[in-house]
Scaffold this motif. Structure first.
Motif, PDB file in Angstrom:
ATOM      1  N   ARG A 237       0.861  -1.043  -0.116  1.00  0.00           N
ATOM      2  CA  ARG A 237      -0.167  -0.002   0.285  1.00  0.00           C
ATOM      3  C   ARG A 237       0.828   1.006   0.087  1.00  0.00           C
ATOM      4  NH1 ARG A 237      -4.525  -2.103   3.670  1.00  0.00           N
ATOM      5  NH2 ARG A 237      -5.146  -3.583   2.793  1.00  0.00           N
TER       6      ARG A 237
ATOM      7  N   GLN B 177      -0.150 -10.633   4.806  1.00  0.00           N
ATOM      8  CA  GLN B 177      -1.677 -10.998   5.296  1.00  0.00           C
ATOM      9  C   GLN B 177      -1.593 -12.098   5.290  1.00  0.00           C
ATOM     10  OE1 GLN B 177      -4.238  -8.593   2.934  1.00  0.00           O
ATOM     11  NE2 GLN B 177      -4.502  -6.762   4.532  1.00  0.00           N
TER      12      GLN B 177
ATOM     13  N   GLU C  33      -5.480 -15.078   4.448  1.00  0.00           N
ATOM     14  CA  GLU C  33      -6.597 -15.052   4.118  1.00  0.00           C
ATOM     15  C   GLU C  33      -7.527 -15.950   4.089  1.00  0.00           C
ATOM     16  OE1 GLU C  33      -7.539 -11.171   2.785  1.00  0.00           O
ATOM     17  OE2 GLU C  33      -9.733 -12.340   1.590  1.00  0.00           O
TER      18      GLU C  33
HETATM   19  N1  DAH Z   1      -8.684  -7.468   2.782  1.00  0.00           N
HETATM   20  C1  DAH Z   1      -9.319  -6.663   4.103  1.00  0.00           C
HETATM   21  C2  DAH Z   1      -7.938  -5.451   4.416  1.00  0.00           C
HETATM   22  O1  DAH Z   1      -7.136  -5.763   3.786  1.00  0.00           O
HETATM   23  C3  DAH Z   1      -9.393  -7.424   5.039  1.00  0.00           C
HETATM   24  C4  DAH Z   1     -10.658  -8.527   5.245  1.00  0.00           C
HETATM   25  C5  DAH Z   1     -11.801  -8.190   6.118  1.00  0.00           C
HETATM   26  C6  DAH Z   1     -10.334  -9.804   4.534  1.00  0.00           C
HETATM   27  C7  DAH Z   1     -13.229  -9.418   6.348  1.00  0.00           C
HETATM   28  C8  DAH Z   1     -11.602 -10.277   4.350  1.00  0.00           C
HETATM   29  C9  DAH Z   1     -12.806 -10.508   5.242  1.00  0.00           C
HETATM   30  O2  DAH Z   1     -11.485 -12.277   3.897  1.00  0.00           O
HETATM   31  O3  DAH Z   1     -14.061 -10.872   5.246  1.00  0.00           O
HETATM   32  O4  DAH Z   1      -8.074  -5.193   5.062  1.00  0.00           O
END
Ligand code: DAH
Length: 345
Positions: free
Chosen positions: A197, A211, A213
């Motif tokens: 980012r 991250q 996921e």
């Molecule tokens: N992609 C989101 C972020 O980067 C984080 C996230 C939130 C992922 C909710 C998810 C979700 O799969 O259901 O902030």
């Protein structure tokens, strides 16, 4: 006479038999330096008649080559001898030099721990590319065209393309899309990876981070499944008795959406600096996969439902090891990294 001198010195050189490195050096100083004999004879050569020059030019050059060759031979034989001497002088009673092993990076340690917990629940690991297109990073995930996360400030764009820009992925949710497009339900996958980012680097923000996921899609998956799965995860990672709470939130790709907090790992809920005296710290975002996302990936949203969640590995690591500055993770300072040497691999 020049010729006599050359003959006399040639003889001396041929007979030169050094017995030490000092002899070799003395030879060099006598013959080969700029004030040495070879140079002097060349100077003298300039003063002789042209008849003599014709004869002596070749002789003098051969003399020079002889001196240089002799010196090189003497030098190599003595330098080998010197090295061998030094080696045998080594003190064999000294303790050996230990060599240092590297250690796992704290981010790798924690990512592995997260993966291990979910593996036991039947989640498999999936990965996707860090360079993504707009479809996988945003559009398929139900981001409206004018959603602020698409703004130049958040995203590192690589190539502007009509309707499908290429960029560095801003989250690992893009891998959900790739996974669902490529297969058929049920899906039960964990997707770790690096994300980017466009943020100013500080103790609390970085332009890249990690991250994990999670995605679970099948028939009859409910919010209760989501809560129970994440509750189990937290007990495993932070210990039995860690409390969780869900707060309503918004993500384009989940409906309903929530953020999950855990009771502060430092003060156990009593209130401290880390949790800003609230007793709670946020650790992830989650929700039920929006039916639009399922349909975008070619999955029948009437038949299937699912939950998803996403967490920042740096954040989870900070809570586990109380690390206050995000920059430490990418600076490669061994004073920081070596503190994790004793952690289980
Ligand atoms: N992609 C989101 C972020 O980067 C984080 C996230 C939130 C992922 C909710 C998810 C979700 O799969 O259901 O902030």
């Amino acid at each position: 006479m020049l010729q006599d001198k050359i003959e006399q010195y040639s003889q001396e050189i041929q007979q030169f038999a050094p017995t030490s490195a000092a002899d070799v050096e003395a030879f060099r100083l006598k013959f080969l330096v700029s004030k040495g004999i070879v140079k002097a004879l060349f100077e003298e050569f300039k003063t002789v008649s042209s008849d003599e020059k014709r004869v002596l030019g070749k002789v003098l050059n051969e003399f020079k080559q002889l001196a240089e060759r002799k010196f090189e031979e003497a030098q190599t034989s003595f330098s080998i001898e010197v090295k061998e001497n030094q080696r045998s002088e080594g003190d064999l009673t000294l303790p050996g030099e230990g060599f240092q092993l590297g250690s796992r990076h704290p981010i790798s340690l924690v990512r592995k721990e997260i993966v291990e917990i979910f593996k036991k629940l039947g989640f498999v690991v999936a990965e996707g590319p860090e360079i993504e297109d707009d479809w996988h990073n945003f559009s398929a995930l139900n981001f409206a065209p004018e959603h602020p996360a698409r703004d130049m400030q958040d995203t590192f764009f690589i190539k502007k393309q009509e309707g499908n820009d290429i960029a560095l992925r801003t989250h690992t949710s893009s891998v959900q899309v790739r996974l669902m497009e490529a297969g058929k339900p049920p899906f039960r996958a964990l997707m770790p990876g690096r994300v980017y980012r466009n943020e100013a680097i500080s103790a609390r923000a970085h332009c890249f981070f990690h991250q994990v996921e999670g995605l679970y899609v099948d028939e009859n998956v409910s919010f209760a499944d989501l809560k129970q799965t994440l509750f189990h995860f937290v007990q495993e990672l932070y210990g039995e008795g860690t409390k969780v709470r869900f707060r309503p939130s918004y993500f384009p790709f989940t409906e309903p959406s929530a953020e999950m907090d855990i009771s502060c790992t430092i003060c156990k809920g009593a209130g401290c600096n880390l949790c800003k005296y609230s007793g709670w710290v946020e650790i992830l975002g989650c929700g039920m996969v929006d039916p639009n996302v399922l349909e975008n990936c070619g999955i029948d949203s009437k038949k299937y439902s699912g939950f998803a969640f996403g967490m920042g590995v740096e954040r989870i690591t900070n809570l586990k090891y109380v690390i206050k500055d995000l920059r430490l993770f990418s600076e490669n300072d061994t004073r920081f990294l070596s503190q994790f040497e004793t952690e289980l691999l």
